[in-house]
Structure formats: structure tokens, C-alpha cells
Design a protein around this motif. Structure first.
Motif, PDB file in Angstrom:
ATOM      1  N   VAL A  13      55.890-107.838 -56.576  1.00 33.48           N
ATOM      2  CA  VAL A  13      57.165-107.733 -55.865  1.00 33.48           C
ATOM      3  C   VAL A  13      58.071-108.909 -56.225  1.00 33.48           C
ATOM      4  O   VAL A  13      59.268-108.745 -56.444  1.00 33.48           O
ATOM      5  N   ALA A  14      57.489-110.119 -56.315  1.00 30.93           N
ATOM      6  CA  ALA A  14      58.285-111.299 -56.659  1.00 30.93           C
ATOM      7  C   ALA A  14      58.898-111.156 -58.053  1.00 30.93           C
ATOM      8  O   ALA A  14      60.058-111.504 -58.263  1.00 30.93           O
ATOM      9  N   LYS A  15      58.131-110.611 -59.001  1.00 35.05           N
ATOM     10  CA  LYS A  15      58.635-110.435 -60.369  1.00 35.05           C
ATOM     11  C   LYS A  15      59.646-109.301 -60.472  1.00 35.05           C
ATOM     12  O   LYS A  15      60.514-109.312 -61.334  1.00 35.05           O
ATOM     13  N   SER A  16      59.540-108.304 -59.594  1.00 32.52           N
ATOM     14  CA  SER A  16      60.407-107.133 -59.686  1.00 32.52           C
ATOM     15  C   SER A  16      61.841-107.417 -59.256  1.00 32.52           C
ATOM     16  O   SER A  16      62.740-106.668 -59.598  1.00 32.52           O
ATOM     17  N   VAL A  21      59.742-105.366 -49.370  1.00 31.07           N
ATOM     18  CA  VAL A  21      58.954-104.157 -49.601  1.00 31.07           C
ATOM     19  C   VAL A  21      58.049-103.956 -48.403  1.00 31.07           C
ATOM     20  O   VAL A  21      57.418-104.905 -47.930  1.00 31.07           O
ATOM     21  N   LYS A  22      57.990-102.731 -47.889  1.00 23.45           N
ATOM     22  CA  LYS A  22      57.103-102.404 -46.779  1.00 23.45           C
ATOM     23  C   LYS A  22      56.105-101.366 -47.249  1.00 23.45           C
ATOM     24  O   LYS A  22      56.473-100.379 -47.876  1.00 23.45           O
ATOM     25  N   LEU A  23      54.822-101.604 -46.937  1.00 20.72           N
ATOM     26  CA  LEU A  23      53.756-100.689 -47.296  1.00 20.72           C
ATOM     27  C   LEU A  23      52.974-100.385 -46.031  1.00 20.72           C
ATOM     28  O   LEU A  23      52.511-101.300 -45.357  1.00 20.72           O
ATOM     29  N   GLU A  24      52.854 -99.100 -45.695  1.00 23.40           N
ATOM     30  CA  GLU A  24      52.122 -98.698 -44.506  1.00 23.40           C
ATOM     31  C   GLU A  24      50.996 -97.763 -44.915  1.00 23.40           C
ATOM     32  O   GLU A  24      51.210 -96.789 -45.620  1.00 23.40           O
ATOM     33  N   MET A  25      49.787 -98.085 -44.460  1.00 19.85           N
ATOM     34  CA  MET A  25      48.634 -97.224 -44.686  1.00 19.85           C
ATOM     35  C   MET A  25      48.023 -96.926 -43.328  1.00 19.85           C
ATOM     36  O   MET A  25      48.531 -97.378 -42.304  1.00 19.85           O
ATOM     37  N   LYS A  33      58.498-110.126 -48.187  1.00 14.93           N
ATOM     38  CA  LYS A  33      59.899-110.523 -48.304  1.00 14.93           C
ATOM     39  C   LYS A  33      59.978-111.686 -49.291  1.00 14.93           C
ATOM     40  O   LYS A  33      59.183-112.608 -49.225  1.00 14.93           O
ATOM     41  N   THR A  34      60.949-111.624 -50.193  1.00 18.11           N
ATOM     42  CA  THR A  34      61.148-112.713 -51.140  1.00 18.11           C
ATOM     43  C   THR A  34      62.593-113.161 -51.068  1.00 18.11           C
ATOM     44  O   THR A  34      63.487-112.381 -50.731  1.00 18.11           O
ATOM     45  N   THR A  35      62.820-114.426 -51.399  1.00 19.40           N
ATOM     46  CA  THR A  35      64.182-114.946 -51.447  1.00 19.40           C
ATOM     47  C   THR A  35      64.798-114.542 -52.774  1.00 19.40           C
ATOM     48  O   THR A  35      64.108-114.097 -53.684  1.00 19.40           O
ATOM     49  N   ALA A  36      66.084-114.741 -52.901  1.00 18.79           N
ATOM     50  CA  ALA A  36      66.781-114.378 -54.125  1.00 18.79           C
ATOM     51  C   ALA A  36      66.233-115.165 -55.316  1.00 18.79           C
ATOM     52  O   ALA A  36      66.138-114.660 -56.425  1.00 18.79           O
ATOM     53  N   ALA A  39      61.522-118.132 -54.659  1.00 20.64           N
ATOM     54  CA  ALA A  39      60.802-119.366 -54.348  1.00 20.64           C
ATOM     55  C   ALA A  39      59.833-119.189 -53.195  1.00 20.64           C
ATOM     56  O   ALA A  39      58.847-119.897 -53.103  1.00 20.64           O
ATOM     57  N   GLU A  40      60.091-118.282 -52.322  1.00 20.24           N
ATOM     58  CA  GLU A  40      59.252-118.127 -51.133  1.00 20.24           C
ATOM     59  C   GLU A  40      58.824-116.668 -51.002  1.00 20.24           C
ATOM     60  O   GLU A  40      59.645-115.777 -51.069  1.00 20.24           O
ATOM     61  N   THR A  41      57.544-116.464 -50.853  1.00 22.21           N
ATOM     62  CA  THR A  41      57.022-115.126 -50.630  1.00 22.21           C
ATOM     63  C   THR A  41      56.195-115.158 -49.361  1.00 22.21           C
ATOM     64  O   THR A  41      55.341-116.013 -49.207  1.00 22.21           O
TER      65      THR A  41
END
Length: 163
Positions: A13-16, A21-25, A33-36, A39-41
Motif C-alpha cells: 500500500v505504501a508503494k502504491s 485502504v480498508k480490508l474486511e474479512m 493509512k499512509t501520508t502523502a 513516511a508514516e504507515t
């Protein structure tokens, strides 16, 4: 989903370039959640109490690496001049503990000097104890949460004077 799969998902997700992104199972939910700048995940994993199976504790899970702490300057308020302080916020949902064990001393007190990487507290989430490390050096001005209290994601925990 094990911790390696979660870590790989966070890296993906950080590279994309996605910011959230939300994933529900069936048995869990993950929000990444990542910053623009990337730097923070942060990830939050929740299991509804009704759906959580009762499992015997056969072996202790592998220790989790210290979670990154979100550090943001405190907004200025007219009543309190806290604009010069930095707020250390909770990177996850869980139970806040000020000491590593009931018979051990507190990690920090008001007036304690801290450095980058110093452990400030522990947050227990899903029976895993996550050490919360400081991202800033300074002096603890105020502790905003009581010991053994539940905390939310991004909830202020400490005020730090960085000077």
C-alpha cells in the motif's frame, strides 16, 4: 492472515501511493493509512467481540516490533499556551499502560527527560503488548491518559516540551 502478510500488505500500500485502504474479512478488519510522503504507515486490526473465537493460550505469540508513534504539534488554545509542546498520539487502539509490569516502575513521569527511541508506554492490543517509542526528544510536560485506560487511534497520550 498472519503478521508477515499484514506487513507485506502495508509495504504494498505504501508503494502504491494510496492514502487509505480498508480490508474486511470474516474475523478481522484492517485499515492502512499512509501520508502523502509515505513516511508514516499505521494499521489497526479489530476483531468484533462476538465473532472472536475462544482459543486456549498454548504459546505466547512472537513479540511485535515497537510501533511508530504519530507526533503532531498541539493546536494553540486561548486558555492554555500549549503551542510550544508536541503531542505524542496513540498509533493504535488498545489499553494504555504506563509500566511494563505491575511490579515495575513507570516508563516516564511528568518532568522526565526523554530521547528519540525511549519507551514511553505500552499499548496492549489483542493480547500483544506494543512498546510505544518516542519520536522526539524533550521533557514530559503532561500525561493525558490514566494507567490501564482504553485508548483510541490518534488519541493524545503525552505532551512533550521539545526545547
Amino acid at each position: 492472515m498472519d503478521i508477515r502478510e499484514i506487513q507485506n500488505l502495508i509495504k504494498f500500500v505504501a508503494k502504491s501511493g494510496a492514502t487509505e485502504v480498508k480490508l474486511e474479512m470474516d474475523d478481522f478488519k484492517i485499515t492502512i493509512k499512509t501520508t502523502a510522503e509515505g513516511a508514516e504507515t499505521t494499521y489497526v486490526q479489530q476483531v468484533p467481540m462476538a465473532a472472536m473465537p475462544q482459543m486456549p493460550v498454548a504459546a505466547a505469540p512472537a513479540p511485535v516490533a515497537a510501533a511508530p508513534v504519530a507526533v503532531t504539534p498541539v493546536a494553540e488554545t486561548p486558555a492554555d499556551d500549549t503551542s510550544k509542546y508536541v503531542t505524542v498520539k496513540s498509533p493504535m487502539i488498545g489499553t494504555f499502560y504506563r509500566k511494563p509490569a505491575p511490579d515495575k516502575p513507570m516508563f516516564v513521569e511528568v518532568g522526565s527527560s526523554i530521547g528519540k527511541g525511549d519507551t514511553l508506554c505500552v499499548i496492549e492490543a489483542m493480547k500483544l503488548f506494543n512498546e510505544i517509542e518516542s519520536e522526539v526528544s524533550g521533557k514530559i510536560v503532561k500525561i493525558l491518559v490514566d494507567d490501564a485506560s482504553p485508548v483510541e487511534f490518534d488519541q493524545p497520550l503525552f505532551l512533550v516540551d521539545p526545547s
